[in-house]
Write a protein that holds these residues in place. Structure first.
Motif, PDB file in Angstrom:
ATOM      1  N   PHE A  60       0.827  -1.197   0.000  1.00  0.00           N
ATOM      2  CA  PHE A  60       0.000   0.000   0.000  1.00  0.00           C
ATOM      3  C   PHE A  60       0.870   1.259   0.000  1.00  0.00           C
ATOM      4  CE2 PHE A  60      -2.787  -3.278   1.591  1.00  0.00           C
ATOM      5  CZ  PHE A  60      -3.990  -2.984   0.972  1.00  0.00           C
ATOM      6  N   PRO A  61       0.417   2.341  -0.665  1.00  0.00           N
ATOM      7  CA  PRO A  61       1.235   3.553  -0.781  1.00  0.00           C
ATOM      8  C   PRO A  61       1.306   4.378   0.500  1.00  0.00           C
ATOM      9  CG  PRO A  61      -0.899   3.907  -1.794  1.00  0.00           C
ATOM     10  CD  PRO A  61      -0.846   2.457  -1.404  1.00  0.00           C
ATOM     11  N   MET A  62       0.424   4.145   1.439  1.00  0.00           N
ATOM     12  CA  MET A  62       0.427   4.848   2.723  1.00  0.00           C
ATOM     13  C   MET A  62       0.467   3.817   3.842  1.00  0.00           C
ATOM     14  SD  MET A  62      -2.593   7.670   1.895  1.00  0.00           S
ATOM     15  CE  MET A  62      -2.650   8.294   3.593  1.00  0.00           C
ATOM     16  N   SER A  63       1.147   4.148   4.918  1.00  0.00           N
ATOM     17  CA  SER A  63       1.126   3.263   6.071  1.00  0.00           C
ATOM     18  C   SER A  63      -0.269   3.260   6.684  1.00  0.00           C
ATOM     19  CB  SER A  63       2.156   3.725   7.110  1.00  0.00           C
ATOM     20  OG  SER A  63       1.782   4.985   7.654  1.00  0.00           O
ATOM     21  N   PRO A 205      -8.553   7.525  -0.814  1.00  0.00           N
ATOM     22  CA  PRO A 205      -7.440   8.489  -0.908  1.00  0.00           C
ATOM     23  C   PRO A 205      -6.716   8.381  -2.249  1.00  0.00           C
ATOM     24  CG  PRO A 205      -7.453   7.431   1.244  1.00  0.00           C
ATOM     25  CD  PRO A 205      -8.480   6.722   0.414  1.00  0.00           C
ATOM     26  N   ILE A 206      -6.332   9.517  -2.800  1.00  0.00           N
ATOM     27  CA  ILE A 206      -5.721   9.557  -4.127  1.00  0.00           C
ATOM     28  C   ILE A 206      -4.460   8.696  -4.232  1.00  0.00           C
ATOM     29  CG2 ILE A 206      -4.573  11.104  -5.777  1.00  0.00           C
ATOM     30  CD1 ILE A 206      -6.627  13.195  -5.133  1.00  0.00           C
ATOM     31  N   PRO A 207      -3.603   8.599  -3.203  1.00  0.00           N
ATOM     32  CA  PRO A 207      -2.405   7.741  -3.342  1.00  0.00           C
ATOM     33  C   PRO A 207      -2.705   6.290  -3.661  1.00  0.00           C
ATOM     34  CG  PRO A 207      -2.160   9.197  -1.462  1.00  0.00           C
ATOM     35  CD  PRO A 207      -3.572   9.358  -1.940  1.00  0.00           C
ATOM     36  N   PHE A 208      -3.932   5.823  -3.395  1.00  0.00           N
ATOM     37  CA  PHE A 208      -4.267   4.427  -3.659  1.00  0.00           C
ATOM     38  C   PHE A 208      -4.515   4.168  -5.152  1.00  0.00           C
ATOM     39  CE2 PHE A 208      -4.835   4.670   0.821  1.00  0.00           C
ATOM     40  CZ  PHE A 208      -4.613   3.393   1.304  1.00  0.00           C
ATOM     41  N   PHE A 209      -4.648   5.233  -5.924  1.00  0.00           N
ATOM     42  CA  PHE A 209      -4.739   5.070  -7.369  1.00  0.00           C
ATOM     43  C   PHE A 209      -3.318   5.003  -7.935  1.00  0.00           C
ATOM     44  CE2 PHE A 209      -8.698   7.010  -6.105  1.00  0.00           C
ATOM     45  CZ  PHE A 209      -9.648   6.367  -6.895  1.00  0.00           C
ATOM     46  N   THR A 210      -3.182   4.401  -9.092  1.00  0.00           N
ATOM     47  CA  THR A 210      -1.850   4.200  -9.662  1.00  0.00           C
ATOM     48  C   THR A 210      -1.762   4.756 -11.077  1.00  0.00           C
ATOM     49  OG1 THR A 210      -2.498   2.013 -10.495  1.00  0.00           O
ATOM     50  CG2 THR A 210      -1.465   2.111  -8.313  1.00  0.00           C
ATOM     51  N   GLY A 211      -0.524   4.956 -11.514  1.00  0.00           N
ATOM     52  CA  GLY A 211      -0.264   5.305 -12.900  1.00  0.00           C
ATOM     53  C   GLY A 211      -0.817   6.645 -13.322  1.00  0.00           C
TER      54      GLY A 211
END
Length: 276
Positions: A60-63, A205-211
């Protein structure tokens, strides 16, 4: 002379702000119901994310701690960022023609509505944020909201929180003004609020999207509403990302305010009330 006129204008809009802020503080029962609703919803969100984190936390991109803080702050300041919390009174005045009374006043409608919207959202947040923050700070781990990483993060959080509120209100002002050019504002409200909920990171949350999807979402004005302050508080942005996000916030705020103000002046000149 010009300074005196500017001071008089500021006093008028400050009076609208104080009036709406005082009125908003009177709805304590509704605020209490909102606190319970938002706390329950926030806890459900955290439980859902926890189930995903237990599978593979490193992917995951965030802890998880950052995600928990993001969700609690999102619920605490929901009144700042929820575009569906628009004023029905403004839409009704446009539809039924009562806007004519506003046009007779020696004020700018855009400035008056902006001051009113800021006051209403601020009063709702004041009543709801403190109970949620206090409870979230004392719930057991791992559901507890953590303090920001540093005083710098906290200071930038407060600045971007205020800027994000202004961006949200400026965007809502565009919806109000566009309602002058439609028969019914319901379609505009449904379309724009749905877009904001998704692209602002209110659902995920936006960090969970990729590319490319994430890159596009971070450039849009919706990311400048809640995504920036909440990610700064949770510590999921580095120094370069914070600088870029803050500059983007200020840019979108300027664009939305200028375009909304110009469109409002155009609408005031073309408004038609009962065929008059």
């Amino acid at each position: 002379m010009r300074r005196h006129l500017r001071r008089c204008d500021m006093k008028k809009y400050l009076a609208f702000f104080n009036l709406r802020f005082s009125m908003g503080l009177q709805y304590r029962t509704a605020a209490l119901a909102g606190v319970f609703t938002q706390f329950f919803w926030g806890f459900l969100e955290i439980m859902a994310f926890k189930a995903f984190y237990e599978t593979d936390p490193a992917s995951f991109p965030m802890s998880f701690d950052a995600t928990v803080s993001y969700i609690w702050m999102q619920q605490a300041f929901l009144a700042f960022f929820a575009t569906w919390m628009m004023e029905n009174e403004i839409f009704d005045s446009i539809v039924n023609g009562n806007i004519a009374y506003e046009l007779c006043r020696p004020i700018r409608i855009y400035n008056m509505w902006f001051a009113r919207s800021i006051a209403i959202r601020l009063s709702r947040a004041v009543l709801r944020c403190f109970p949620i923050l206090i409870v979230a700070a004392f719930v057991p781990e791992p559901y507890r909201m953590h303090a920001p990483h540093s005083l710098l993060h906290f200071g930038l959080f407060l600045f971007t929180l205020a800027t994000g509120l202004a961006v949200t209100v400026a965007f809502c002002m565009l919806v109000y003004v566009l309602s002058f050019f439609t028969i019914s504002p319901q379609g505009l409200r449904m379309v724009f609020t749905s877009l904001v909920e998704f692209f602002a990171g209110a659902v995920i949350p936006i960090p969970f999207f990729t590319g490319r999807m994430r890159q596009i979402m971070e450039i849009l004005p919706f990311a400048s509403m809640q995504n920036v302050p909440l990610r700064i508080y949770s510590g999921s942005m580095n120094a370069a990302e914070m600088k870029y996000a803050i500059l983007l916030q200020l840019m979108w705020l300027s664009i939305l305010v200028v375009s909304g103000s110009l469109l409002a002046r155009c609408a005031e000149r073309r408004v038609c009330v009962q065929g008059g």
